[in-house]
Design a protein around this motif. Structure first.
Motif, short mmCIF file in Angstrom:
data_model
loop_
_atom_site.label_atom_id
_atom_site.label_comp_id
_atom_site.label_asym_id
_atom_site.label_seq_id
_atom_site.Cartn_x
_atom_site.Cartn_y
_atom_site.Cartn_z
N HIS A 40 9.28 -21.20 5.82
CA HIS A 40 9.89 -19.67 6.28
C HIS A 40 9.18 -18.77 6.84
N TYR A 41 7.75 -18.88 6.37
CA TYR A 41 6.91 -17.51 6.85
C TYR A 41 6.79 -17.76 8.22
N GLY A 44 9.76 -17.16 10.25
CA GLY A 44 10.10 -15.65 10.10
C GLY A 44 9.03 -14.79 11.01
N LYS A 45 7.74 -15.42 11.14
CA LYS A 45 6.74 -14.55 12.11
C LYS A 45 6.81 -14.83 13.53
N ARG A 47 9.94 -16.22 15.08
CA ARG A 47 11.38 -16.36 15.61
C ARG A 47 12.22 -15.18 15.24
N SER A 48 13.36 -15.04 15.74
CA SER A 48 14.34 -14.27 15.00
C SER A 48 14.80 -14.11 13.64
N VAL A 49 15.45 -13.17 13.24
CA VAL A 49 15.82 -13.11 11.76
C VAL A 49 17.08 -14.17 11.67
N LEU A 52 15.68 -17.66 11.51
CA LEU A 52 15.30 -17.85 10.00
C LEU A 52 16.40 -17.92 9.13
N LYS A 53 17.35 -17.28 9.32
CA LYS A 53 18.43 -17.47 8.57
C LYS A 53 19.34 -19.02 8.58
N THR A 55 17.30 -21.55 9.77
CA THR A 55 16.45 -22.57 8.99
C THR A 55 16.83 -22.54 7.65
#
Length: 109
Positions: A40-41, A44-45, A47-49, A52-53, A55
């Motif tokens: 997730h880190y 999150g660093k 890719r876009s939010v 991340l959501k 994922t």
């Protein structure tokens, strides 16, 4: 090196817990989200939010193959040798994970 030490520490913790009266807690330790935190880190660093959501959502669905593994092992462990039960439960996990990824790709394509 750190990952190897972390893995060794988890094995030691599992072995110690297995010898206590609360041996069943050994089933919780492997579920600590070590690799999920890393994944997730990184996502999150990089890719876009929204990515991340996505994922995170896929991670929620990934509980299903783990449940299939546990259910299979629960049913087989008193019918077969432990090694055979573990192997078949792992195969059941792989099948469930393949189905999950296949369905995910069709729904989210």
């Amino acid at each position: 090196m750190f990952k190897a030490l972390l893995g060794a520490a988890v094995v030691v913790i599992l072995a110690a817990l297995a010898k206590t009266k609360n041996y069943y807690i050994a089933g919780l330790v492997p579920l600590f989200p070590t690799f999920a935190l890393i994944a997730h880190y990184i996502v999150g660093k990089n890719r876009s939010v929204d990515d991340l959501k996505t994922t995170i959502l896929f991670g929620m669905w990934s509980i299903i193959p783990y449940f299939v593994y546990l259910a299979t092992l629960y049913v087989l462990v008193d019918r077969l040798r432990l090694e055979a039960s573990l192997a078949l439960a792992a195969v059941a996990w792989m099948i469930a994970a393949t189905v999950l990824v296949t369905v995910w790709l069709r729904v989210h394509a």
